[in-house]
Design a protein around this motif. Structure first.
Motif, PDB file in Angstrom:
ATOM      1  N   GLN A 137       0.869  -1.444   0.014  1.00 51.68           N
ATOM      2  CA  GLN A 137      -0.056  -0.011   0.090  1.00 51.68           C
ATOM      3  C   GLN A 137       1.009   1.134   0.025  1.00 51.68           C
ATOM      4  O   GLN A 137       0.512   2.219  -0.636  1.00 51.68           O
ATOM      5  N   GLN A 138       1.695   1.198   0.665  1.00 54.60           N
ATOM      6  CA  GLN A 138       2.769   2.428   0.828  1.00 54.60           C
ATOM      7  C   GLN A 138       4.153   2.017   0.090  1.00 54.60           C
ATOM      8  O   GLN A 138       5.193   2.698   0.562  1.00 54.60           O
ATOM      9  N   ARG A 143       6.863   4.683  -0.542  1.00 56.65           N
ATOM     10  CA  ARG A 143       7.633   5.082   0.708  1.00 56.65           C
ATOM     11  C   ARG A 143       8.743   4.284   1.292  1.00 56.65           C
ATOM     12  O   ARG A 143       9.409   4.488   2.037  1.00 56.65           O
ATOM     13  N   LYS A 186       1.307   6.601  -7.363  1.00 54.56           N
ATOM     14  CA  LYS A 186       1.568   7.877  -6.219  1.00 54.56           C
ATOM     15  C   LYS A 186       1.783   6.914  -5.049  1.00 54.56           C
ATOM     16  O   LYS A 186       2.862   7.359  -4.278  1.00 54.56           O
ATOM     17  N   GLU A 187       1.264   5.766  -4.638  1.00 49.94           N
ATOM     18  CA  GLU A 187       1.603   5.078  -3.472  1.00 49.94           C
ATOM     19  C   GLU A 187       1.967   3.703  -3.676  1.00 49.94           C
ATOM     20  O   GLU A 187       2.691   3.081  -2.669  1.00 49.94           O
TER      21      GLU A 187
END
Length: 113
Positions: free
Chosen positions: A65-66, A69, A82-83
């Motif tokens: 999900q992330q 990052r 984006k993620e």
């Protein structure tokens, strides 16, 4: 039997073997991980959703999900959203378990952050 067990029971043998190994790595990675079916696929949460498994005819996917990052120490993540980021595996092929454990650990480190 859980909804996730039902989902895994529908897989062809090669998918079942690969996704079952990924499932075991995710569930063994930390205490308090829950598994549920969302969007017709197994999703894994601790504080919030951190990863999911997905099937297709030619490959299976471990998604994060992330993922954008995450540090991606093993250098396996794909995707440009984006993620979300993901890793694709060929059903029946070897899984780099230590690399997958590292990615799961990175995802868990962001869980709730």
């Amino acid at each position: 039997m859980t909804d996730a067990d039902d989902w895994f029971a529908t897989l062809d043998p090669a998918q079942a073997e690969t996704l079952g190994r990924l499932r075991a790595l995710i569930l063994a990675s930390a205490d308090g991980i829950t598994e549920q079916i969302k969007w017709r696929q197994p999703c894994y949460s601790r504080r919030k959703l951190f990863c999911y498994l997905q099937k297709s005819k030619s490959h299976v996917t471990l998604g994060f999900q992330q993922g954008a990052r995450m540090p991606d120490a093993p250098g396996l993540l794909e995707g440009e959203g984006k993620e979300l980021r993901h890793v694709r595996f060929t059903p029946g092929a070897d899984i780099p378990e230590e690399a997958v454990k590292t990615l799961i650990g990175e995802a868990l480190a962001l869980d709730g952050a």
